[in-house]
Design a protein around this motif. Structure first.
Motif, PDB file in Angstrom:
ATOM      1  N   HIS A  41      -6.829 -15.742   2.733  1.00 57.92           N
ATOM      2  CA  HIS A  41      -7.056 -16.697   3.821  1.00 57.92           C
ATOM      3  C   HIS A  41      -6.067 -17.864   3.829  1.00 57.92           C
ATOM      4  CE1 HIS A  41     -10.537 -14.573   5.252  1.00 57.92           C
ATOM      5  NE2 HIS A  41     -10.969 -14.481   4.002  1.00 57.92           N
ATOM      6  N   GLY A  42      -5.489 -18.218   2.685  1.00 57.92           N
ATOM      7  CA  GLY A  42      -4.502 -19.298   2.647  1.00 57.92           C
ATOM      8  C   GLY A  42      -3.255 -18.995   3.474  1.00 57.92           C
TER       9      GLY A  42
ATOM     10  N   ILE B 207       3.574  -4.931  -5.222  1.00 57.66           N
ATOM     11  CA  ILE B 207       2.988  -4.933  -3.883  1.00 57.66           C
ATOM     12  C   ILE B 207       1.959  -6.055  -3.794  1.00 57.66           C
ATOM     13  CG2 ILE B 207       1.176  -3.245  -4.453  1.00 57.66           C
ATOM     14  CD1 ILE B 207       1.695  -2.044  -1.582  1.00 57.66           C
ATOM     15  N   ASP B 208       1.930  -6.715  -2.640  1.00 57.99           N
ATOM     16  CA  ASP B 208       0.932  -7.744  -2.319  1.00 57.99           C
ATOM     17  C   ASP B 208       0.043  -7.164  -1.236  1.00 57.99           C
ATOM     18  OD1 ASP B 208       0.853 -10.135  -3.725  1.00 57.99           O
ATOM     19  OD2 ASP B 208       2.413 -11.086  -2.527  1.00 57.99           O
ATOM     20  N   LEU B 209      -1.222  -7.014  -1.522  1.00 61.55           N
ATOM     21  CA  LEU B 209      -2.175  -6.437  -0.579  1.00 61.55           C
ATOM     22  C   LEU B 209      -2.868  -7.533   0.221  1.00 61.55           C
ATOM     23  CD1 LEU B 209      -3.826  -4.050  -3.170  1.00 61.55           C
ATOM     24  CD2 LEU B 209      -2.157  -3.406  -1.422  1.00 61.55           C
ATOM     25  N   SER B 210      -3.336  -7.185   1.406  1.00 62.18           N
ATOM     26  CA  SER B 210      -4.191  -8.109   2.143  1.00 62.18           C
ATOM     27  C   SER B 210      -5.520  -8.215   1.392  1.00 62.18           C
ATOM     28  CB  SER B 210      -4.441  -7.599   3.560  1.00 62.18           C
ATOM     29  OG  SER B 210      -5.195  -6.385   3.507  1.00 62.18           O
ATOM     30  N   GLN B 211      -6.282  -9.239   1.684  1.00 62.43           N
ATOM     31  CA  GLN B 211      -7.557  -9.412   1.004  1.00 62.43           C
ATOM     32  C   GLN B 211      -8.494  -8.235   1.274  1.00 62.43           C
ATOM     33  OE1 GLN B 211      -9.294 -13.277   1.230  1.00 62.43           O
ATOM     34  NE2 GLN B 211     -11.166 -12.649   0.200  1.00 62.43           N
TER      35      GLN B 211
ATOM     36  N   ILE C 207       1.275 -11.833  13.044  1.00 66.78           N
ATOM     37  CA  ILE C 207       0.549 -12.936  12.421  1.00 66.78           C
ATOM     38  C   ILE C 207      -0.341 -12.340  11.338  1.00 66.78           C
ATOM     39  CG2 ILE C 207      -1.097 -14.810  12.807  1.00 66.78           C
ATOM     40  CD1 ILE C 207       1.724 -15.209  14.057  1.00 66.78           C
ATOM     41  N   PHE C 208      -0.289 -12.898  10.129  1.00 64.16           N
ATOM     42  CA  PHE C 208      -1.052 -12.348   9.016  1.00 64.16           C
ATOM     43  C   PHE C 208      -2.548 -12.521   9.245  1.00 64.16           C
ATOM     44  CE2 PHE C 208      -3.140 -12.897   4.836  1.00 64.16           C
ATOM     45  CZ  PHE C 208      -3.040 -11.582   4.421  1.00 64.16           C
ATOM     46  N   ASP C 209      -3.276 -11.433   9.084  1.00 66.23           N
ATOM     47  CA  ASP C 209      -4.731 -11.410   9.189  1.00 66.23           C
ATOM     48  C   ASP C 209      -5.259 -10.768   7.906  1.00 66.23           C
ATOM     49  OD1 ASP C 209      -7.431 -10.925   9.674  1.00 66.23           O
ATOM     50  OD2 ASP C 209      -7.104 -10.139  11.690  1.00 66.23           O
ATOM     51  N   PRO C 210      -5.913 -11.529   7.025  1.00 61.58           N
ATOM     52  CA  PRO C 210      -6.377 -10.985   5.747  1.00 61.58           C
ATOM     53  C   PRO C 210      -7.448  -9.907   5.884  1.00 61.58           C
ATOM     54  CG  PRO C 210      -7.135 -13.241   6.017  1.00 61.58           C
ATOM     55  CD  PRO C 210      -6.209 -12.950   7.157  1.00 61.58           C
TER      56      PRO C 210
END
Length: 154
Positions: free
Chosen positions: A68-69, A126-130, A80-83
């Motif tokens: 969310h940050g 890798i960085d995953l979405s929440q 646009i990033f959406d977790p």
């Protein structure tokens, strides 16, 4: 002959796999639905059935997640990033690539779409979405060992 995407995905490097037209007969037959097929259809998009833990000879990488940050910020793809979406950041996979991410201990898997670049911290791959991290069960620890399987390239 140029390298075909199929050859590259299968690890044949500079080899070219010629495209050959072959007539194929397809019979229209009813196939009874299996419990596994019904389960796949019933699960939310991007979620795949739980699998057994990975074999010891499978290469694993470090995964983390961002949440969310970062919501509302633009990603490398311009989105646009959406977790809450099943997306991820990777340093080299083409944007739009679909990747199956399997958590090494539990065998849980999720399919994510690469829409950002990163991670840029430590040895993480890798960085995953929440949302993806929640499905894999790595939110409480923040990181986890995963195997990446390339499903398709954009």
């Amino acid at each position: 002959m140029a390298t075909t995407p199929t050859a590259a995905l299968l690890g044949f490097g500079g080899m070219a796999i010629p495209k050959v037209a072959v007539p194929v007969a397809v019979a229209a037959t009813a196939v009874p639905a299996t419990a596994q097929a019904i389960e796949l259809v019933a699960k939310p998009k991007g979620q795949v059935p739980d699998e057994p833990p990975l074999a010891h000879d499978v290469e694993t990488v470090e995964a983390s997640y961002y949440g969310h940050g970062f919501a509302g910020r633009p990603t490398a793809s311009g989105e646009i990033f959406d977790p809450s979406l099943l997306t991820a950041a990777h340093k080299t996979f083409p944007l739009g690539t679909l990747v199956k991410v399997t958590e090494a201990l539990s065998g849980k898997s999720v399919v994510v779409r690469i829409n950002d670049r990163g991670p840029y911290h430590g040895d993480r791959a890798i960085d995953l979405s929440q949302a993806a991290a929640e499905q894999l069960g790595i939110v409480t620890t923040g990181t986890g060992k995963v195997a990446l399987t390339l499903l398709s390239q954009a």
